[in-house]
Design a protein around this motif. Structure first.
Motif, PDB file in Angstrom:
ATOM      1  N   LEU A  94     101.370  58.025  39.029  1.00 52.22           N
ATOM      2  CA  LEU A  94     101.485  58.894  37.857  1.00 52.22           C
ATOM      3  C   LEU A  94     100.507  58.484  36.760  1.00 52.22           C
ATOM      4  N   GLU A  95     100.347  57.175  36.543  1.00 46.16           N
ATOM      5  CA  GLU A  95      99.460  56.715  35.477  1.00 46.16           C
ATOM      6  C   GLU A  95      98.003  57.037  35.784  1.00 46.16           C
ATOM      7  N   ASN A  96      97.617  56.916  37.049  1.00 43.71           N
ATOM      8  CA  ASN A  96      96.239  57.254  37.391  1.00 43.71           C
ATOM      9  C   ASN A  96      95.996  58.763  37.314  1.00 43.71           C
ATOM     10  N   ALA A  97      96.998  59.541  37.730  1.00 46.94           N
ATOM     11  CA  ALA A  97      96.870  60.989  37.583  1.00 46.94           C
ATOM     12  C   ALA A  97      96.768  61.366  36.099  1.00 46.94           C
ATOM     13  N   PHE A 135      86.134  57.950  35.452  1.00 48.12           N
ATOM     14  CA  PHE A 135      86.703  58.967  36.341  1.00 48.12           C
ATOM     15  C   PHE A 135      86.589  58.532  37.804  1.00 48.12           C
ATOM     16  N   VAL A 136      85.449  57.955  38.157  1.00 50.00           N
ATOM     17  CA  VAL A 136      85.246  57.490  39.529  1.00 50.00           C
ATOM     18  C   VAL A 136      86.208  56.343  39.850  1.00 50.00           C
ATOM     19  N   LEU A 137      86.310  55.366  38.940  1.00 50.66           N
ATOM     20  CA  LEU A 137      87.169  54.203  39.184  1.00 50.66           C
ATOM     21  C   LEU A 137      88.648  54.594  39.236  1.00 50.66           C
ATOM     22  N   GLU A 138      89.057  55.450  38.285  1.00 54.80           N
ATOM     23  CA  GLU A 138      90.452  55.902  38.280  1.00 54.80           C
ATOM     24  C   GLU A 138      90.745  56.734  39.520  1.00 54.80           C
ATOM     25  N   GLY A 139      89.767  57.508  39.939  1.00 54.95           N
ATOM     26  CA  GLY A 139      89.957  58.303  41.147  1.00 54.95           C
ATOM     27  C   GLY A 139      90.149  57.433  42.372  1.00 54.95           C
ATOM     28  N   TYR A 140      89.402  56.332  42.451  1.00 54.91           N
ATOM     29  CA  TYR A 140      89.562  55.415  43.581  1.00 54.91           C
ATOM     30  C   TYR A 140      90.942  54.764  43.550  1.00 54.91           C
ATOM     31  N   GLY A 156      93.678  62.548  31.185  1.00 57.18           N
ATOM     32  CA  GLY A 156      93.277  62.067  29.859  1.00 57.18           C
ATOM     33  C   GLY A 156      91.770  62.007  29.696  1.00 57.18           C
ATOM     34  N   LEU A 157      91.074  61.635  30.760  1.00 56.68           N
ATOM     35  CA  LEU A 157      89.607  61.594  30.703  1.00 56.68           C
ATOM     36  C   LEU A 157      89.036  63.000  30.484  1.00 56.68           C
TER      37      LEU A 157
END
Length: 333
Positions: A177-180, A135-140, A185-186
């Motif tokens: 879009l993929e990161n959102a 979640f942290v990495l995807e958020g960055y 998904g997480l």
């Protein structure tokens, strides 16, 4: 013969920023995919395995996007006088297919398999830890893409929502879009794990997998639609076309814009062609100067405008003036 005003100055800043955004996403998703796969095997969670497939699909997608950025950046040549900008949309379309085939199909299949055959939930502690780090990495990665999108919207002087919907930089749109979707998904995967932990039933995990699959289908559809539109040929949004027309009308010696055509060839490549009515008493030198002024004004307001073609065209006379009516009782012979 049209009068042509053209500029071949490349906007490298936005292109290099797009590459950075995609590279950050590739590295992030590759690390996350490995961790999710291990967590899915350890915990026996179908939602975690679906999330691993999701991250693998995102990684493949972003590798294809890197290829699109590199190949579309080639300069114009004799064989391709307008450049290679549209090639990015071919690779980006393939990337959207990878998102569908690699992520959505697996997630839906795994969810159905879990609901039909069940699963034996195991200790989810490691999976929770992986989800938190992910979640942290995807958020960055999402933050990097968001900063670029907001910067480009400001540079194009377009409202943020309108820019995201119509942005020609589909590589950054894909990362956004993929990161959102990854963050959503997480959350779904965590919900599936929690439901399985509290009830001992794998139904929650299976449902989470199906929802992740549906999420990826929606992302793949939106990205595929956007890239297909630019491959076919898409103009600037109607509001921006109206502003282009107003800008042309503000140029000295321009009386009217009879026809306006705009074509988005890439994130930093917009072509504008127009049939323009100049003052009847304007000299050839004044018309040439007006064409130069029009290009300068358009490029100052919209830096992505790379080519401007203006065709001096007189306004056609009204039908009543072109074809005078016959006197009453007269017969046309």
């Amino acid at each position: 013969m049209p009068v042509v005003a053209e500029s071949d100055v490349a906007a490298d800043g936005a292109g290099s920023e797009s590459v950075t955004t995609v590279v950050v996403a590739v590295v992030t998703n590759l690390a996350i995919a490995a961790a999710k796969a291990v967590a899915g095997i350890v915990s026996g969670s179908s939602a975690m395995l679906s999330e691993a497939a999701h991250s693998v699909a995102d990684t493949v997608t972003e590798v294809l996007l890197l290829a699109s950025l590199r190949r579309s950046a080639r300069p114009a040549d004799e064989a391709h006088p307008l450049g290679y900008g549209p090639e990015r949309y071919i690779w980006a379309l393939l990337a959207s297919i990878a998102t569908f085939a690699g992520g959505a199909v697996f997630a839906v299949y795994d969810g159905i398999h879990t609901l039909v055959h069940g699963e034996d939930p195991r200790d989810p502690v490691f999976s929770y830890a992986v989800l938190a780090v992910a979640f942290v990495l995807e958020g960055y990665s999402l933050l990097v893409a968001w900063r670029q999108v907001t910067g480009e919207a400001a540079r194009m002087r377009a409202p943020l929502g309108l820019y995201v919907k119509h942005t020609p930089d589909t590589a950054v749109k894909a990362v956004l879009l993929e990161n959102a979707a990854a963050l959503a998904g997480l959350v779904l995967a965590a919900g599936g794990l929690l439901g399985a932990q509290l009830t001992g039933s794998g139904v929650y995990d299976g449902v989470a997998s199906l929802l992740i699959g549906a999420l990826l289908v929606a992302v793949a559809w939106e990205l595929g639609r956007s890239n297909a539109g630019y491959l076919i040929g898409r103009p600037l949004p109607a509001a921006m076309r109206a502003e282009v027309r107003e800008e042309l009308l503000s140029v000295p010696h321009v009386e009217g814009v009879l026809e306006l055509t705009t074509l988005v060839q890439g994130p930093d490549e917009v072509l504008i062609a127009a049939k323009v009515d100049f003052h009847d008493l304007a000299s050839a030198r004044q018309v040439e100067a007006a064409c130069e002024d029009a290009e300068a004004q358009l490029r100052e307001r919209w830096p992505a405008v790379r080519r401007v073609y203006l065709d001096p065209t007189p306004t056609p006379p009204p039908a009543s003036a072109a074809e005078p009516s016959l006197p009453p009782g007269a017969v046309q012979g």
